[in-house]
Design an enzyme around this catalytic site. Sequence first.
Site, PDB file in Angstrom:
ATOM      1  N   ASP A  37       0.841  -1.195   0.000  1.00  0.00           N
ATOM      2  CA  ASP A  37       0.000   0.000   0.000  1.00  0.00           C
ATOM      3  C   ASP A  37       0.874   1.242   0.000  1.00  0.00           C
ATOM      4  OD1 ASP A  37      -2.113  -1.639   0.110  1.00  0.00           O
ATOM      5  OD2 ASP A  37      -2.783  -1.059   2.129  1.00  0.00           O
ATOM      6  N   ALA A  38       1.973   1.162   0.767  1.00  0.00           N
ATOM      7  CA  ALA A  38       2.849   2.328   0.868  1.00  0.00           C
ATOM      8  C   ALA A  38       3.443   2.659  -0.499  1.00  0.00           C
ATOM      9  CB  ALA A  38       3.948   2.068   1.878  1.00  0.00           C
ATOM     10  N   TYR A  40       2.120   1.965  -3.371  1.00  0.00           N
ATOM     11  CA  TYR A  40       1.034   2.520  -4.175  1.00  0.00           C
ATOM     12  C   TYR A  40       0.839   3.997  -3.844  1.00  0.00           C
ATOM     13  CZ  TYR A  40      -3.592   3.179  -6.210  1.00  0.00           C
ATOM     14  OH  TYR A  40      -4.647   3.648  -6.947  1.00  0.00           O
ATOM     15  N   ASP A  41       0.794   4.277  -2.527  1.00  0.00           N
ATOM     16  CA  ASP A  41       0.564   5.658  -2.092  1.00  0.00           C
ATOM     17  C   ASP A  41       1.661   6.586  -2.587  1.00  0.00           C
ATOM     18  OD1 ASP A  41      -1.669   4.804  -0.857  1.00  0.00           O
ATOM     19  OD2 ASP A  41      -0.805   4.743   1.161  1.00  0.00           O
ATOM     20  N   GLU A 120     -25.230 -17.391  -6.618  1.00  0.00           N
ATOM     21  CA  GLU A 120     -24.293 -16.339  -6.188  1.00  0.00           C
ATOM     22  C   GLU A 120     -24.614 -15.939  -4.760  1.00  0.00           C
ATOM     23  OE1 GLU A 120     -24.831 -12.929  -8.698  1.00  0.00           O
ATOM     24  OE2 GLU A 120     -24.762 -14.141 -10.512  1.00  0.00           O
ATOM     25  N   LYS A 122     -25.664 -13.394  -1.924  1.00  0.00           N
ATOM     26  CA  LYS A 122     -26.457 -12.171  -1.902  1.00  0.00           C
ATOM     27  C   LYS A 122     -25.776 -11.187  -0.954  1.00  0.00           C
ATOM     28  CE  LYS A 122     -31.212 -10.555  -1.651  1.00  0.00           C
ATOM     29  NZ  LYS A 122     -31.008  -9.357  -0.865  1.00  0.00           N
ATOM     30  N   ASP A 124     -24.944  -8.102   1.234  1.00  0.00           N
ATOM     31  CA  ASP A 124     -25.825  -7.238   2.017  1.00  0.00           C
ATOM     32  C   ASP A 124     -25.280  -5.815   2.033  1.00  0.00           C
ATOM     33  OD1 ASP A 124     -27.900  -6.475   3.560  1.00  0.00           O
ATOM     34  OD2 ASP A 124     -27.182  -7.400   5.411  1.00  0.00           O
ATOM     35  N   GLU A 196     -23.418  -4.239  -6.031  1.00  0.00           N
ATOM     36  CA  GLU A 196     -23.642  -3.881  -4.637  1.00  0.00           C
ATOM     37  C   GLU A 196     -22.415  -3.176  -4.070  1.00  0.00           C
ATOM     38  OE1 GLU A 196     -26.607  -5.111  -4.007  1.00  0.00           O
ATOM     39  OE2 GLU A 196     -26.886  -5.020  -1.838  1.00  0.00           O
ATOM     40  N   TYR A 248     -22.786  -7.722 -10.521  1.00  0.00           N
ATOM     41  CA  TYR A 248     -23.367  -9.039 -10.795  1.00  0.00           C
ATOM     42  C   TYR A 248     -24.541  -9.002 -11.763  1.00  0.00           C
ATOM     43  CZ  TYR A 248     -26.088  -7.028  -7.007  1.00  0.00           C
ATOM     44  OH  TYR A 248     -26.800  -6.154  -6.232  1.00  0.00           O
ATOM     45  N   LYS A 336     -33.123 -16.790   1.327  1.00  0.00           N
ATOM     46  CA  LYS A 336     -32.728 -16.064   2.547  1.00  0.00           C
ATOM     47  C   LYS A 336     -32.385 -17.014   3.679  1.00  0.00           C
ATOM     48  CE  LYS A 336     -33.413 -11.646   1.531  1.00  0.00           C
ATOM     49  NZ  LYS A 336     -34.443 -10.820   2.096  1.00  0.00           N
ATOM     50  N   CYS A 430     -16.260   7.595  37.291  1.00  0.00           N
ATOM     51  CA  CYS A 430     -15.597   6.476  36.627  1.00  0.00           C
ATOM     52  C   CYS A 430     -15.567   5.252  37.558  1.00  0.00           C
ATOM     53  CB  CYS A 430     -14.175   6.863  36.240  1.00  0.00           C
ATOM     54  SG  CYS A 430     -13.246   5.481  35.544  1.00  0.00           S
ATOM     55  N   CYS A 433     -11.641   4.759  38.559  1.00  0.00           N
ATOM     56  CA  CYS A 433     -10.864   5.689  39.393  1.00  0.00           C
ATOM     57  C   CYS A 433     -11.723   6.637  40.210  1.00  0.00           C
ATOM     58  CB  CYS A 433      -9.901   6.489  38.519  1.00  0.00           C
ATOM     59  SG  CYS A 433     -10.745   7.635  37.423  1.00  0.00           S
ATOM     60  N   CYS A 448     -13.863   9.183  30.723  1.00  0.00           N
ATOM     61  CA  CYS A 448     -13.161   9.434  31.969  1.00  0.00           C
ATOM     62  C   CYS A 448     -11.988  10.349  31.619  1.00  0.00           C
ATOM     63  CB  CYS A 448     -12.639   8.130  32.565  1.00  0.00           C
ATOM     64  SG  CYS A 448     -11.489   8.449  33.917  1.00  0.00           S
ATOM     65  N   CYS A 453      -6.192   7.133  35.239  1.00  0.00           N
ATOM     66  CA  CYS A 453      -7.234   6.145  35.572  1.00  0.00           C
ATOM     67  C   CYS A 453      -6.679   4.728  35.395  1.00  0.00           C
ATOM     68  CB  CYS A 453      -8.427   6.361  34.660  1.00  0.00           C
ATOM     69  SG  CYS A 453      -9.632   5.037  34.715  1.00  0.00           S
TER      70      CYS A 453
HETATM   71  S1  IVH Z   1     -29.484  -9.787  -8.958  1.00  0.00           S
HETATM   72  C1  IVH Z   1     -33.252  -8.260 -11.276  1.00  0.00           C
HETATM   73  N1  IVH Z   1     -27.468 -10.653  -7.551  1.00  0.00           N
HETATM   74  O1  IVH Z   1     -30.461  -8.003  -3.646  1.00  0.00           O
HETATM   75  C2  IVH Z   1     -32.618  -8.341  -9.971  1.00  0.00           C
HETATM   76  N2  IVH Z   1     -28.916  -9.038  -6.559  1.00  0.00           N
HETATM   77  O2  IVH Z   1     -33.368  -8.349  -3.155  1.00  0.00           O
HETATM   78  C3  IVH Z   1     -31.157  -8.121 -10.049  1.00  0.00           C
HETATM   79  N3  IVH Z   1     -28.221  -8.334  -4.311  1.00  0.00           N
HETATM   80  O3  IVH Z   1     -31.638  -5.174  -5.330  1.00  0.00           O
HETATM   81  C4  IVH Z   1     -30.491  -8.407  -8.759  1.00  0.00           C
HETATM   82  N4  IVH Z   1     -26.430  -9.609  -4.183  1.00  0.00           N
HETATM   83  O4  IVH Z   1     -29.275  -5.052  -4.344  1.00  0.00           O
HETATM   84  C5  IVH Z   1     -28.537  -9.842  -7.568  1.00  0.00           C
HETATM   85  N5  IVH Z   1     -25.604 -11.491  -6.445  1.00  0.00           N
HETATM   86  C6  IVH Z   1     -26.658 -10.688  -6.467  1.00  0.00           C
HETATM   87  C7  IVH Z   1     -27.003  -9.840  -5.386  1.00  0.00           C
HETATM   88  C8  IVH Z   1     -28.146  -9.037  -5.462  1.00  0.00           C
HETATM   89  C9  IVH Z   1     -27.174  -8.693  -3.554  1.00  0.00           C
HETATM   90  C10 IVH Z   1     -29.255  -7.358  -3.896  1.00  0.00           C
HETATM   91  C11 IVH Z   1     -29.554  -6.307  -4.931  1.00  0.00           C
HETATM   92  C12 IVH Z   1     -31.022  -6.418  -5.198  1.00  0.00           C
HETATM   93  C13 IVH Z   1     -31.520  -7.131  -3.993  1.00  0.00           C
HETATM   94  C14 IVH Z   1     -32.770  -7.900  -4.314  1.00  0.00           C
END
Ligand code: IVH
Length: 697
Positions: A37-38, A40-41, A120, A122, A124, A196, A248, A336, A430, A433, A448, A453
């Site tokens: 990293d260094a 790169y920086d 794939e 999902k 978050d 995402e 994705y 899910k 505290c 102390c 504190c 302390c």
């Molecule tokens: S495909 C037509 N792939 O999940 C729908 N979505 O509940 C296209 N998400 O709005 C979405 N990982 O923000 C897709 N591998 C993944 C995902 C993904 C997270 C999210 C995305 C979407 C939401 C749907």
Amino acid sequence: MQTEVPQDVQLRAEEIRANLNYHNYRYYILDAPEVSDAAYDKLFRELKDIEESHPGLAIPDSPTQRVGAEAVTTFEPAPHRVPMLSLDNAFGEEDLREWDKKIKRYIGMPEQEAIEYVAELKIDGLSINLTYDRGRLNCAATRGNGLVGEDVTPNIRSIRAVLLELRPNDPTTQRPAVQTKRPNDPTPSLLEARGEVFLTHEEFRRINETNEQAGRPTFANPRNAAAGSVRQKDPKITAARHLNVFLYAIGACEGYFFESQMDLLTTYRAWGLRTNPNVRVCKNIDEVLAFTEEWAWKKEDLNYDIDGVVVKVNSFAMQRDLGFVSRNPRWAIAFKYPALQVQTKVEDIVVQVGMTGAITPIAVLTPVAVAGVIVSRATLHNEDEIRRKDVRIGDTVVIQRAGEVIPEVVEVVVSARTGSEEPYRMPTDCPSCGMGLVKPEGEAVTRCPNPACPEKVKQRLQHFVSRDAMDIESLGGKRIDQLIEAGLVHDPSDFYRLTPEQLLPLERMGEKLAGNILAAIEKSKDCPLNRFLFALATRHVGEHTAEVLADHFGTLPRVMNATVEELNAVFEIGLATAESVAEFFADTGNQTMVERLLASGVQPAGSDSAPRSDRFAGMTFVFTGALTLFTREDAELLVKQGGGRASGSVSKNTSYVVAGEKAGSKLTKAQELGVPVLTEEQFAEMIEDGGETRDEA
Ligand code: IVH
């Protein structure tokens, strides 16, 4: 009037830009960085300097221009060319099998035949739409209502993992080529790449620590923190949050044809767009279920949160046949995992004193299993959070262990109250102390203020020896408590004055162990400045900030003497950090502590790449071809440690070209310009001849 830019400066800028883009690609796409990293920086700063002296060179696509834009007050609407849809959910095996049958019925396929799926993770985070116009990122938008999002382009451009320009699909221009089926196809003239934006657990923790130390509210989970960071009014703040991205999906696309989801993912990767490696083509729904079961436990090891698995029909032709129902595609579903939330009782609320004096309230819980882990404590963050959630002793609460390790109280189950619950009041003094606690106006964190302390001192000493700080092995948890209780250490410099006679009388201590402890302490004297700065436990100075300071200032006296203005002028050092560092070193108690450390032989010597001698001062080296005695990074490090500069290009200013095997154009250029060429062995001899000299820190 614009002054003319000398050609070699222009070429150098182009070269650095190409190098930075290449290193980004290695780091974010191939997960195989070639430089630290260094390093790169350093390149980054060199380019920034050039562009500052020659503003005409600062083209919008330069990696330095990621954080160019000013803060905004509102986000402009950004209509999506193709709507951004959401997904229907499946909450278990039954739902998933039902969906598989339903889509077969829809396209008139016999039930016993199989559909090929792509499974794939999902992610978050927050969904994002990146528009590439003739290969260049020209708009980044949030999902919004699905039809119109918010234009967050300046913020998204500040994320290093986001590609500013698609890499052409030509293996001859890609050094470590990623395989594509059609290597010479052009990139699309228009592409809406969707994915995402998210934060790793590490970054999430860092952001919350920083916020906590600054008295700002903390984020409940990485998703909220990512969303908050993307919707920042000031792109500089977004940039400092180190967001990440996985692509994705696709919206509009002109000038390119994808056959399938898997084709899309591999092609994205070849263009340099970041995709998640944990995908699988599944021949049927059973294989999809196996994938979901596997990730039910493997997800705990990821360093980001996922909330399920997305299953997609692989073939785009079949996807087109299936189409949409209301706002969901028929061809995809979100599987899910059950939430990691359970109910338990708050038996007590206690407070913890941190190393900066921050007082954190903790709920002591009736122990309960959350997804296989027994939880008996959960953080309540700070007093404002307790108020907001109205948590009382005796309450039944919902607790959550997200991908994030520290469990937290999500909410109170108000309907379970009996009337015997007791509201909690933060202590005024505290618990360690007894000094009166303070909560500055506008800050969320109670502190504190007592520098002596005992709990604070203990936490600071523990931090000092910890692995990422001075790394004194064998002084973990209990051992250090023992030394403190025996009155042997009060201040970090006391470690360096310990003797075998002092250690031997301690419980569970033998000669061998005492010897190991003293050797580990001795070894830590020779430490990089960045670790030393981190070890001092200054508010706002985490590991990364300590590195930035060490790299910029080079020596401890320079950091100690820097003014708030000088500190704040450093890229990535904000005003709060600058003030905190200046204040820390202005304190006479802290000055004495540092002096005592230096007097006991601690030598913080630059950051890992800072000069330790001047044997290469004023010289520039270029390494080319395949090196066998060193990695390129190590060779460059040696040059820098000798006070020299390592460059990627040969010019008449180059002092030496070190040519390994298969050296090509750079060697030819050196010969043309009459630059001396060394073999790797000759370079190694030069290093040895220089001997081990080290500047005073
Ligand atoms: S495909 C037509 N792939 O999940 C729908 N979505 O509940 C296209 N998400 O709005 C979405 N990982 O923000 C897709 N591998 C993944 C995902 C993904 C997270 C999210 C995305 C979407 C939401 C749907």
